[in-house]
Design a protein around this motif. Sequence first.
Motif, PDB file in Angstrom:
ATOM      1  N   ILE A 455       0.717  -1.229   0.119  1.00 34.13           N
ATOM      2  CA  ILE A 455       0.135   0.140   0.011  1.00 34.13           C
ATOM      3  C   ILE A 455       0.824   0.962   0.030  1.00 34.13           C
ATOM      4  N   TYR A 456       2.222   1.264   0.361  1.00 34.69           N
ATOM      5  CA  TYR A 456       3.008   2.232   0.586  1.00 34.69           C
ATOM      6  C   TYR A 456       3.927   2.274  -0.766  1.00 34.69           C
ATOM      7  N   ILE A 457       3.827   1.565  -1.572  1.00 33.75           N
ATOM      8  CA  ILE A 457       4.505   1.461  -2.928  1.00 33.75           C
ATOM      9  C   ILE A 457       3.671   1.901  -4.244  1.00 33.75           C
ATOM     10  N   PRO A 458       4.269   3.118  -4.635  1.00 33.62           N
ATOM     11  CA  PRO A 458       3.464   3.767  -5.864  1.00 33.62           C
ATOM     12  C   PRO A 458       2.901   2.795  -6.961  1.00 33.62           C
ATOM     13  N   ALA A 459       1.660   2.888  -7.465  1.00 31.92           N
ATOM     14  CA  ALA A 459       1.105   1.887  -8.152  1.00 31.92           C
ATOM     15  C   ALA A 459       1.992   1.806  -9.413  1.00 31.92           C
ATOM     16  N   GLU A 460       2.479   2.909 -10.053  1.00 35.70           N
ATOM     17  CA  GLU A 460       3.281   3.011 -11.303  1.00 35.70           C
ATOM     18  C   GLU A 460       4.473   2.032 -11.124  1.00 35.70           C
ATOM     19  N   ILE A 461       5.257   1.810  -9.859  1.00 36.52           N
ATOM     20  CA  ILE A 461       6.410   1.156  -9.571  1.00 36.52           C
ATOM     21  C   ILE A 461       5.811  -0.366  -9.573  1.00 36.52           C
ATOM     22  N   LEU A 462       4.541  -0.692  -8.982  1.00 36.35           N
ATOM     23  CA  LEU A 462       4.085  -2.115  -8.862  1.00 36.35           C
ATOM     24  C   LEU A 462       3.902  -2.644 -10.168  1.00 36.35           C
ATOM     25  N   ASN A 463       3.275  -1.899 -10.989  1.00 37.91           N
ATOM     26  CA  ASN A 463       2.638  -2.129 -12.471  1.00 37.91           C
ATOM     27  C   ASN A 463       3.827  -1.973 -13.696  1.00 37.91           C
ATOM     28  N   ARG A 464       5.136  -1.485 -13.387  1.00 38.06           N
ATOM     29  CA  ARG A 464       5.910  -0.986 -14.432  1.00 38.06           C
ATOM     30  C   ARG A 464       6.508  -2.545 -15.035  1.00 38.06           C
ATOM     31  N   PRO A 465       6.439  -2.582 -16.344  1.00 34.71           N
ATOM     32  CA  PRO A 465       6.718  -3.793 -17.218  1.00 34.71           C
ATOM     33  C   PRO A 465       8.297  -4.051 -17.167  1.00 34.71           C
ATOM     34  N   LEU A 466       8.901  -2.573 -16.977  1.00 34.65           N
ATOM     35  CA  LEU A 466      10.273  -2.692 -17.472  1.00 34.65           C
ATOM     36  C   LEU A 466      11.049  -3.042 -15.837  1.00 34.65           C
ATOM     37  N   ALA A 471      16.744   1.525  -6.301  1.00 34.71           N
ATOM     38  CA  ALA A 471      16.291   2.199  -5.461  1.00 34.71           C
ATOM     39  C   ALA A 471      14.811   1.572  -5.715  1.00 34.71           C
ATOM     40  N   GLU A 472      14.149   1.553  -6.615  1.00 32.30           N
ATOM     41  CA  GLU A 472      12.733   1.276  -6.977  1.00 32.30           C
ATOM     42  C   GLU A 472      12.676  -0.422  -6.253  1.00 32.30           C
ATOM     43  N   MET A 473      13.776  -0.971  -6.582  1.00 31.72           N
ATOM     44  CA  MET A 473      13.845  -2.543  -5.926  1.00 31.72           C
ATOM     45  C   MET A 473      13.809  -2.665  -4.242  1.00 31.72           C
ATOM     46  N   ASN A 474      14.665  -1.728  -4.036  1.00 27.73           N
ATOM     47  CA  ASN A 474      14.560  -1.478  -2.278  1.00 27.73           C
ATOM     48  C   ASN A 474      13.307  -1.311  -1.819  1.00 27.73           C
ATOM     49  N   LEU A 475      12.690  -0.265  -2.592  1.00 25.05           N
ATOM     50  CA  LEU A 475      11.244  -0.051  -2.219  1.00 25.05           C
ATOM     51  C   LEU A 475      10.260  -1.056  -2.217  1.00 25.05           C
ATOM     52  N   VAL A 476      10.332  -1.917  -3.366  1.00 26.01           N
ATOM     53  CA  VAL A 476       9.560  -3.256  -3.555  1.00 26.01           C
ATOM     54  C   VAL A 476       9.738  -4.122  -2.286  1.00 26.01           C
ATOM     55  N   ILE A 477      10.958  -4.315  -2.006  1.00 31.14           N
ATOM     56  CA  ILE A 477      11.450  -5.291  -0.875  1.00 31.14           C
ATOM     57  C   ILE A 477      11.016  -4.757   0.364  1.00 31.14           C
ATOM     58  N   SER A 478      10.865  -3.275   0.723  1.00 28.20           N
ATOM     59  CA  SER A 478      10.517  -3.042   1.714  1.00 28.20           C
ATOM     60  C   SER A 478       9.114  -3.279   2.253  1.00 28.20           C
ATOM     61  N   HIS A 479       8.212  -3.918   1.227  1.00 28.29           N
ATOM     62  CA  HIS A 479       6.640  -4.178   1.657  1.00 28.29           C
ATOM     63  C   HIS A 479       6.466  -5.153   2.650  1.00 28.29           C
ATOM     64  N   CYS A 480       7.526  -5.999   2.787  1.00 20.86           N
ATOM     65  CA  CYS A 480       7.414  -7.052   3.898  1.00 20.86           C
ATOM     66  C   CYS A 480       7.540  -6.249   5.265  1.00 20.86           C
ATOM     67  N   ASP A 481       8.557  -5.660   5.568  1.00 19.56           N
ATOM     68  CA  ASP A 481       8.658  -4.940   6.560  1.00 19.56           C
ATOM     69  C   ASP A 481       7.606  -3.726   6.958  1.00 19.56           C
ATOM     70  N   VAL A 482       7.052  -3.022   5.934  1.00 19.76           N
ATOM     71  CA  VAL A 482       5.954  -2.186   5.945  1.00 19.76           C
ATOM     72  C   VAL A 482       4.654  -2.940   6.503  1.00 19.76           C
ATOM     73  N   GLY A 483       4.471  -4.162   6.042  1.00 18.72           N
ATOM     74  CA  GLY A 483       3.212  -4.997   6.212  1.00 18.72           C
ATOM     75  C   GLY A 483       3.341  -5.463   7.806  1.00 18.72           C
ATOM     76  N   TYR A 484       4.419  -5.735   8.159  1.00 20.98           N
ATOM     77  CA  TYR A 484       4.728  -6.045   9.886  1.00 20.98           C
ATOM     78  C   TYR A 484       4.425  -4.983  10.609  1.00 20.98           C
ATOM     79  N   ASP A 485       4.950  -3.758  10.210  1.00 21.68           N
ATOM     80  CA  ASP A 485       4.838  -2.719  10.982  1.00 21.68           C
ATOM     81  C   ASP A 485       3.373  -2.151  11.181  1.00 21.68           C
ATOM     82  N   ILE A 486       2.619  -2.379  10.041  1.00 25.20           N
ATOM     83  CA  ILE A 486       1.296  -2.165  10.109  1.00 25.20           C
ATOM     84  C   ILE A 486       0.500  -2.957  10.972  1.00 25.20           C
ATOM     85  N   ILE A 487       0.688  -4.239  11.074  1.00 20.74           N
ATOM     86  CA  ILE A 487      -0.378  -5.136  11.747  1.00 20.74           C
ATOM     87  C   ILE A 487       0.234  -5.625  13.142  1.00 20.74           C
TER      88      ILE A 487
END
Length: 583
Positions: A455-466, A471-487
């Motif tokens: 939910i914290y990752i911009p939609a254009e990064i999530l759906n980018r085919p390229l 930096a963008e990859m690190n942002l995607v990787i962070s979704h695991c920690d972000v999810g942990y912090d949320i719940i």
Amino acid sequence: MGSQTILSDDVTRLKEILGELQQHGEIGLWILDTATGRVEWDDIVTAIAGVESAAITTPQALLRLVHPKDRHMLVGSLRDAVASGEDHHVLYRVVNNNRWVECWARPERDATGKVVRLRGFLRNISDIRNTEMALTEIEARFQRMAENSPDMLFRLTLPGGRFEYVSPASTRIFGYRPEEFIAHSGLFRERLHPEDAADFETGWKGLSEGGACPAQEYRIIHKDGTCRWISQRATLIIGDRCKPLALEGVITDITESRLAQASLERARQQATHYLEVAGVMMIALDAEGRVTLINRRGCEILGRSKQEIIGREWFSQFLRREDRERIHEVYSRLMAGELVPFEHYENAVIGGDGEARIIAWRNSLLRDESGAITGILSSGEDITEQRHSQHQLRSALENTIQAIARTVEKRDPYTAGHQQRVAELAAAIAREMRMDEERIEGLRLAGMIHDIGKIYIPAEILNRPLKLDEAEMNLVISHCDVGYDIIKEVDFPWPVADMVRQHHERLDGSGYPQGLKGEQILPESQILAVADVVEAMASHRPYRASLGLGVAFGELDNHRGTRYASEVVDACKRLFTEQGYQL
């Protein structure tokens, strides 16, 4: 006669006497001449002495046949007979065969009054003497037993009611010596507890008059003032013409036994009280499954009285029809010793209104003195309302999680349904692995929100085919920690936050975000990892078409046992290849 000859003028009279006496046993004749020391006897005497006839010719020869310990007594008796002119009677033992003999002798005088002859009879009394000695030993043995017995033995004469014998145990039981009871016949009644005196007199009177009286138990006051319990058993001794002669009996101090019984009864009453006021259902079943005990709370849950429950077969009378066979099978195996009692077990019982109540049981096997299983004792808590509340809470929780999942998927419509499909596949894999249903429920909920951090990752990064930059990859990787912090602050009954955080970890440490290895990764997270990979590869993405199950299985096979747990991979493939599972 033997080798010696009895004087002819005495033969006829002696034979007549001897014939009469010999009818009563083995009796021989002998004569001792006091002047010459000449001894005359018959064959029976030599047979009793166990010698040849010629062996007894003098008093000295006769004495040699007498046991050394008895010779002095025999000589003294013979001398007394000669000196006093009185009849001689003595018992002694024969050396050769250790026989006991009884000897009679009557002095005979001449014209001047001098004793010139001893004439007598010898009788073998070995059997009688041995019997007497055996009886004496038996009497002595019983006397020793009575003297050493912890019980008080007594004999009371009738009709006077005086003690003729009291054993020494009276001192310990009553505080009074035997001679005090014998001297004071009323002492016994004086020591009776006032509240028990009437019952004692009733039983005592019936027994002394010839009636039956079982063992009596009553209290006495010891000499030291303490109260003691005793048990009395007595027998009426009947004499001629059915006249009561005496009472013989035994008195046992049962104070410790009665105190133990009273203590046990108090403990039983206390346990019964606790059982009745307990807030849980208590029930005992025998080996056949019949109810042998139930408390008040149990009756309330079942909606029946104790009389309607005790003795009934539990499984057919109080369980739901669909549960009876399964639970009875488990119980039979418990009784056979094939299973140990479950620490915690839940099943439904049928209440008086016909409604099912969910009971959480704790069980303990009952055994007899030999250790054999005789039944089971169970405490059961009615958790019907608790389970209903938990169901409502879980429903609300699941609705909330589904709302969150839909929020994530609104921002990433191309992965719509991904979390739901991962959750269902993960639950199916866990079930194939025989995981507990309670844990499967936690795993399923974790699967529904495992990508909540996106939910914290911009939609254009999530759906980018390229290809993404670092930096963008690190942002995607962070979704695991972000999810942990949320719940992480949500109070789940399972480690949902950790499952979400670890679903991209790999057994060999090549995963993210923490690079965990092996057992550091939760089993549920290992299942989520496989389900996530299979669903992602088999589904369409905005930047590519579905790769298909074959490619997904190739990824699993290539890294089975390294990145992915072997048992999880195998269970997942069985679902699709053997059970027809479809995403």
